[in-house]
Design a protein around this motif. Structure first.
Motif: not given
Length: 184
Positions: A132-134, A156, A9, A163, A160, A129-130, A136-137
């Motif tokens: 990061r979302r991927d 996670s 990431y 990010t 952050q 941010r997208n 975290v998921d």
């Protein structure tokens, strides 16, 4: 050392950030900047080739970009490509050298460019941010079996932190470019 799972990431975020820097480099701020030619390709013996690879690109004056092709036959080819590009500058040539004279930017144009820079920065932050979302998921899924929930939470948190770091970097790059554009 960075966890391999987070490194993926980090690389995606780095790519997004570098992409923004490249885009900002092509925005002209009233000064001659050779990067403005980066997207333009000329036909060199049947191969689309960057202008920097078929001639010498220099900045003899703050608002003048000079292109001296290694082969005189390339002058007209380069000139034609610049005219059909979207850089908005009309080239002049003396048969050997092509000159691009950058006009002074109007106050209104400067403000439009700054808005554009901020828009690009915002789009990059959304992309970060997208990512990061991927991340975290993906870590939540891992936390349901492969790793402990605490470890998933730590990963996670790392995502952050990345990010936040890249968001700050993007803000700084946007601020610097905006300042450069507004400086007369």
């Amino acid at each position: 050392m960075m966890d391999e799972r987070i490194k993926v990431y980090d690389q995606k975020m780095t790519k997004t950030y570098n992409n923004l820097l490249e885009e900002l480099g092509t925005i002209r701020a009233g000064r001659a900047n050779p990067n403005i030619l980066n997207k333009i390709r000329v036909d060199y013996y049947g191969t689309p080739t960057p202008i920097q690879q078929v001639g010498n690109v220099t900045v003899p004056e703050p608002r003048v970009l000079q292109i001296q092709p290694w082969e005189p036959s390339m002058v007209k080819v380069i000139e034609k490509e610049i005219m059909t590009s979207d850089i908005g500058i009309h080239p002049t040539d003396d048969g050997r050298v092509i000159r691009l004279v950058f006009p002074e930017l109007t106050e209104e144009r400067r403000k439009d460019l700054v808005k554009d820079v901020k828009k690009k920065g915002e789009a990059s932050k959304v992309a970060i941010r997208n990512i990061r979302r991927d991340a975290v998921d993906a870590f939540k899924k891992l936390g349901k079996g492969e790793i402990s929930e605490d470890e998933a939470k730590n990963l996670s948190d790392e995502a952050q932190k990345l990010t936040d770091k890249y968001t700050k970097d993007i803000d700084r790059a946007v601020e610097e470019k905006s300042k450069e554009i507004l400086t007369v």
